[in-house]
Write a protein that holds these residues in place. Structure first.
Motif, PDB file in Angstrom:
ATOM      1  N   VAL A 163      14.599   6.689  -0.859  1.00 34.54           N
ATOM      2  CA  VAL A 163      15.105   7.963  -1.375  1.00 34.54           C
ATOM      3  C   VAL A 163      15.574   7.608  -2.776  1.00 34.54           C
ATOM      4  CG1 VAL A 163      16.804   9.801  -1.159  1.00 34.54           C
ATOM      5  CG2 VAL A 163      15.773   8.807   0.903  1.00 34.54           C
ATOM      6  N   VAL A 164      14.938   8.204  -3.774  1.00 37.91           N
ATOM      7  CA  VAL A 164      15.103   7.729  -5.148  1.00 37.91           C
ATOM      8  C   VAL A 164      15.094   8.908  -6.115  1.00 37.91           C
ATOM      9  CG1 VAL A 164      12.609   7.377  -5.428  1.00 37.91           C
ATOM     10  CG2 VAL A 164      14.173   5.991  -6.757  1.00 37.91           C
ATOM     11  N   ALA A 176      17.871   3.979  -5.742  1.00 40.82           N
ATOM     12  CA  ALA A 176      17.073   3.884  -4.506  1.00 40.82           C
ATOM     13  C   ALA A 176      17.893   3.458  -3.289  1.00 40.82           C
ATOM     14  CB  ALA A 176      15.915   2.912  -4.708  1.00 40.82           C
ATOM     15  N   PHE A 177      18.006   4.355  -2.322  1.00 37.36           N
ATOM     16  CA  PHE A 177      18.499   4.000  -0.991  1.00 37.36           C
ATOM     17  C   PHE A 177      17.250   3.704  -0.176  1.00 37.36           C
ATOM     18  CE2 PHE A 177      19.289   5.061   3.434  1.00 37.36           C
ATOM     19  CZ  PHE A 177      20.393   4.262   3.700  1.00 37.36           C
ATOM     20  N   ILE A 178      17.233   2.573   0.529  1.00 41.53           N
ATOM     21  CA  ILE A 178      16.020   2.131   1.211  1.00 41.53           C
ATOM     22  C   ILE A 178      16.268   1.940   2.693  1.00 41.53           C
ATOM     23  CG2 ILE A 178      14.257   0.300   1.330  1.00 41.53           C
ATOM     24  CD1 ILE A 178      15.263  -0.245  -1.683  1.00 41.53           C
ATOM     25  N   LYS A 203      15.382  14.382  -6.423  1.00 45.70           N
ATOM     26  CA  LYS A 203      15.168  13.234  -5.521  1.00 45.70           C
ATOM     27  C   LYS A 203      13.760  13.290  -4.916  1.00 45.70           C
ATOM     28  CE  LYS A 203      19.296  11.333  -5.559  1.00 45.70           C
ATOM     29  NZ  LYS A 203      19.516   9.969  -6.005  1.00 45.70           N
ATOM     30  N   SER A 204      13.230  12.111  -4.641  1.00 46.90           N
ATOM     31  CA  SER A 204      11.923  11.974  -3.993  1.00 46.90           C
ATOM     32  C   SER A 204      12.017  11.007  -2.833  1.00 46.90           C
ATOM     33  CB  SER A 204      10.875  11.453  -4.976  1.00 46.90           C
ATOM     34  OG  SER A 204      10.569  12.414  -5.953  1.00 46.90           O
ATOM     35  N   LYS A 211       0.846  -1.193   0.000  1.00 50.74           N
ATOM     36  CA  LYS A 211       0.000   0.000   0.000  1.00 50.74           C
ATOM     37  C   LYS A 211       0.881   1.242   0.000  1.00 50.74           C
ATOM     38  CE  LYS A 211      -3.494  -2.196   2.899  1.00 50.74           C
ATOM     39  NZ  LYS A 211      -4.167  -2.125   4.199  1.00 50.74           N
ATOM     40  N   PRO A 212       0.550   2.232  -0.856  1.00 45.75           N
ATOM     41  CA  PRO A 212       1.261   3.496  -0.802  1.00 45.75           C
ATOM     42  C   PRO A 212       1.085   4.141   0.569  1.00 45.75           C
ATOM     43  CG  PRO A 212      -0.235   3.423  -2.683  1.00 45.75           C
ATOM     44  CD  PRO A 212      -0.527   2.221  -1.838  1.00 45.75           C
ATOM     45  N   ASN A 213       2.126   4.783   1.060  1.00 41.59           N
ATOM     46  CA  ASN A 213       2.060   5.451   2.348  1.00 41.59           C
ATOM     47  C   ASN A 213       2.367   6.941   2.221  1.00 41.59           C
ATOM     48  OD1 ASN A 213       3.643   6.412   4.909  1.00 41.59           O
ATOM     49  ND2 ASN A 213       2.300   4.775   5.624  1.00 41.59           N
ATOM     50  N   PHE A 214       3.371   7.288   1.393  1.00 42.05           N
ATOM     51  CA  PHE A 214       3.813   8.684   1.295  1.00 42.05           C
ATOM     52  C   PHE A 214       4.646   8.851   0.040  1.00 42.05           C
ATOM     53  CE2 PHE A 214       6.911  12.054   2.149  1.00 42.05           C
ATOM     54  CZ  PHE A 214       6.097  13.063   2.650  1.00 42.05           C
ATOM     55  N   GLU A 215       4.561  10.039  -0.588  1.00 38.36           N
ATOM     56  CA  GLU A 215       5.422  10.367  -1.728  1.00 38.36           C
ATOM     57  C   GLU A 215       5.532  11.877  -1.826  1.00 38.36           C
ATOM     58  OE1 GLU A 215       6.634  11.667  -5.561  1.00 38.36           O
ATOM     59  OE2 GLU A 215       4.546  11.810  -4.962  1.00 38.36           O
ATOM     60  N   GLN A 216       6.783  12.349  -1.931  1.00 38.32           N
ATOM     61  CA  GLN A 216       7.000  13.781  -2.097  1.00 38.32           C
ATOM     62  C   GLN A 216       8.412  14.026  -2.617  1.00 38.32           C
ATOM     63  OE1 GLN A 216       5.803  16.216   1.203  1.00 38.32           O
ATOM     64  NE2 GLN A 216       7.174  17.870   0.617  1.00 38.32           N
TER      65      GLN A 216
END
Length: 138
Positions: free
Chosen positions: A125-126, A69-71, A45-46, A32-37
């Motif tokens: 962080v991508v 992508a750093f996760i 970067k997002s 499920k999506p939780n957050f994106e900005q």
């Protein structure tokens, strides 16, 4: 008009979440999506967060993450068994976390329990133009 920028932003967000939630997940896991900005002080970067719910015994398919992508992964509840790149398989319990470097291979990501559910929060962080956050390994 203000509608066009809003619709464009919504479509971009939906595309990011669709690739994050559908690309490399296996039978039984629920993403499920939780957050994106976008990150204002890091141009290009997002920050994208998704919740991965693992019913008892469920697993994600082996996959690789976007090269940019750093996760950061945090176990919200239950226990998650994970292997990143050529590292050891490790069981993380609620409250524990780990990180994954850009372009990481994720051959193991599953619920460690056959009887209890587990939930994981994955924060990426991508590069903002990286739409495929996960790609199944064939």
């Amino acid at each position: 008009m203000i509608i066009r920028p809003i619709l464009t932003g919504f479509c971009a967000t939906a595309a990011i979440f669709a690739s994050a939630s559908a690309a490399a997940h296996g039978p039984g896991d629920i993403v499920k999506p939780n957050f994106e900005q976008t990150i204002p002080n890091l141009p290009g970067k997002s920050l994208v967060a998704v919740e991965v719910e693992y019913p008892p015994g469920a697993a994600s398919l082996p996959h690789v993450h976007a090269k940019s992508a750093f996760i950061y992964a945090y176990v919200v509840s239950g226990a998650v068994e994970s292997k990143v790149n050529d590292g050891d398989v490790h069981v993380y319990r609620a409250g524990e976390s780990w990180s994954e470097p850009p372009g990481a291979s994720h051959p193991v990501s599953r619920n460690a329990s056959k009887t209890q559910p587990a939930k994981l929060l994955a924060v990426f962080v991508v590069d903002s133009n990286d739409k495929e956050l996960t790609t199944p390994v064939r």
